[in-house]
Structure formats: C-alpha cells, structure tokens
Motif scaffolding. Structure first.
Motif, PDB file in Angstrom:
ATOM      1  N   ASP A  14      15.739 -13.550  -4.562  1.00 24.16           N
ATOM      2  CA  ASP A  14      14.906 -12.351  -4.418  1.00 24.16           C
ATOM      3  C   ASP A  14      13.435 -12.658  -4.679  1.00 24.16           C
ATOM      4  OD1 ASP A  14      14.248 -11.718  -7.329  1.00 24.16           O
ATOM      5  OD2 ASP A  14      16.435 -11.662  -7.404  1.00 24.16           O
ATOM      6  N   LEU A  15      12.585 -11.744  -4.222  1.00 20.86           N
ATOM      7  CA  LEU A  15      11.140 -11.928  -4.344  1.00 20.86           C
ATOM      8  C   LEU A  15      10.674 -11.922  -5.789  1.00 20.86           C
ATOM      9  CD1 LEU A  15       9.879  -9.738  -1.372  1.00 20.86           C
ATOM     10  CD2 LEU A  15       9.860 -12.228  -1.530  1.00 20.86           C
ATOM     11  N   ARG A  16      11.274 -11.100  -6.628  1.00 19.87           N
ATOM     12  CA  ARG A  16      10.854 -11.028  -8.023  1.00 19.87           C
ATOM     13  C   ARG A  16      11.032 -12.385  -8.704  1.00 19.87           C
ATOM     14  NH1 ARG A  16      12.562  -6.154 -11.838  1.00 19.87           N
ATOM     15  NH2 ARG A  16      11.717  -5.151 -10.002  1.00 19.87           N
ATOM     16  N   GLY A  44      19.237 -17.642   7.914  1.00 20.92           N
ATOM     17  CA  GLY A  44      20.238 -18.610   8.336  1.00 20.92           C
ATOM     18  C   GLY A  44      21.527 -18.415   7.565  1.00 20.92           C
ATOM     19  N   ASP A  45      22.311 -19.481   7.473  1.00 17.65           N
ATOM     20  CA  ASP A  45      23.614 -19.371   6.825  1.00 17.65           C
ATOM     21  C   ASP A  45      23.512 -19.229   5.310  1.00 17.65           C
ATOM     22  OD1 ASP A  45      22.700 -21.964   6.468  1.00 17.65           O
ATOM     23  OD2 ASP A  45      24.671 -22.884   6.705  1.00 17.65           O
ATOM     24  N   ARG A  46      22.338 -19.523   4.747  1.00 19.89           N
ATOM     25  CA  ARG A  46      22.134 -19.392   3.301  1.00 19.89           C
ATOM     26  C   ARG A  46      20.782 -18.715   3.044  1.00 19.89           C
ATOM     27  NH1 ARG A  46      20.192 -22.811  -1.003  1.00 19.89           N
ATOM     28  NH2 ARG A  46      19.463 -24.295   0.545  1.00 19.89           N
ATOM     29  N   PRO A  47      20.714 -17.372   3.227  1.00 16.52           N
ATOM     30  CA  PRO A  47      19.440 -16.672   3.029  1.00 16.52           C
ATOM     31  C   PRO A  47      18.934 -16.836   1.600  1.00 16.52           C
ATOM     32  CG  PRO A  47      21.064 -15.246   4.066  1.00 16.52           C
ATOM     33  CD  PRO A  47      21.782 -16.470   3.620  1.00 16.52           C
ATOM     34  N   ARG A  48      17.623 -17.059   1.476  1.00 16.73           N
ATOM     35  CA  ARG A  48      17.020 -17.277   0.173  1.00 16.73           C
ATOM     36  C   ARG A  48      15.511 -17.112   0.283  1.00 16.73           C
ATOM     37  NH1 ARG A  48      18.281 -21.428   3.041  1.00 16.73           N
ATOM     38  NH2 ARG A  48      17.136 -23.375   3.057  1.00 16.73           N
TER      39      ARG A  48
END
Length: 172
Positions: A14-16, A44-48
C-alpha cells in the motif's frame, strides 16, 4: 527530473507503507538536496508498490545503491514508469497549513496545480488558498510535477489525495 534513478521493490502492498519507507530513507540515508522519492504502482501477477529515488549525480546513486543493497533491498536501475507519485521532492516539507497556489509553486518543485471539476482549463488560479492538510503528493505527468486538487469549502482547494484514506471495505 532528469538524473539517476534507483528503484527499490520491497514488496509493499500500500501507499502508506511506501510513504513510510521513503521517509525512513530520508531520515537514515545521506540523501542530497534535490532528491525525488516516488511511489509506483506495479501491476501484474503480483501487484505492489515500489519506490524510486532520483538523484542528479551518478556517484551519489552508486553510494545509495550500495547502502540499500547492504540493508537487504533489491535495487534496480531506472523507474518502473514515468508517472511516479512524489513523496520526497524539493520544498515538500514547506507545504504546511494553508498557502496560495502561487506560494506552493514558488516554494516547491511542483510545476502546476490542476483542479478537478474546476476552471475550464483545469488550472488553479494563483491566489486561491490551498489547504495542504500537510499531505501534498503530486504526480509526474509528461515530465512535469503536477498536483491535482479539488474544490473545498470557502473557495479553497485541497489536494485530491487525503492523508488518511478509509481502506476499501473497512466496515466489513
């Protein structure tokens, strides 16, 4: 900004957490004046969320890379995209309280303030008060740092991004 870009993928979700990591870098690394620290959404397959640091000098980038790798981070050259959300940038710490749009532009690296649902051209009027909420996160757009704001009470503006957003489905 042009310069030498390093990207750290710490597997953040997450952005925080990404904001916190960039602030930790600012407190613990020898970052030079003029550094830009941005967040980038990686799909993609691993959102981050990855973070990038941009500095002017290659030698400084090499030193930062060495320190980050020594701390166990995976570091890559270049930015994941061209639309990073800036957390660290020249003048960011001066953007506190209520300021006019002209003051925001004069004391920070922000190039433009645009208004959602505002003027036909979308540009903020220089004398308009901007209530910063001590949380100003502009984004890179076509090589320029742009803050998106929205109209608020009393003819003021506020940054579009709120400091403490309610997580999706918080009431479930």
């Amino acid at each position: 900004m042009t310069g030498h870009v390093l990207t750290v993928d710490a597997g953040l979700r997450d952005l925080r957490a990404a904001d916190h990591l960039l602030r930790a870098y600012a407190a613990g690394l020898p970052l030079p004046e003029g550094v830009f620290g941005c967040t980038h959404l990686v799909r993609g397959d691993r959102p981050r969320v990855a973070v990038s640091l941009t500095v002017r000098e290659a030698a400084v980038a090499a030193q930062l890379r060495e320190r980050l790798v020594a701390q166990g981070y995976e570091v890559a050259d270049g930015a994941p995209d061209s639309v990073g959300r800036a957390v660290l940038y020249p003048g960011a710490d001066a953007l506190r309280g209520t300021m006019t749009v002209a003051e925001v532009l004069s004391v920070s690296a922000i190039d433009r303030v645009t208004v959602l649902g505002g003027t036909p051209a979308g540009r903020a009027v220089p004398g308009t008060p901007l209530v910063t909420r001590d949380h100003v996160r502009p984004q890179w757009q076509d090589g320029r740092l742009v803050l998106t704001a929205m109209p608020a009470a009393g003819g003021t503006l506020v940054p579009f991004e709120v400091p403490d957003p309610t997580p999706c489905c918080a009431d479930h």
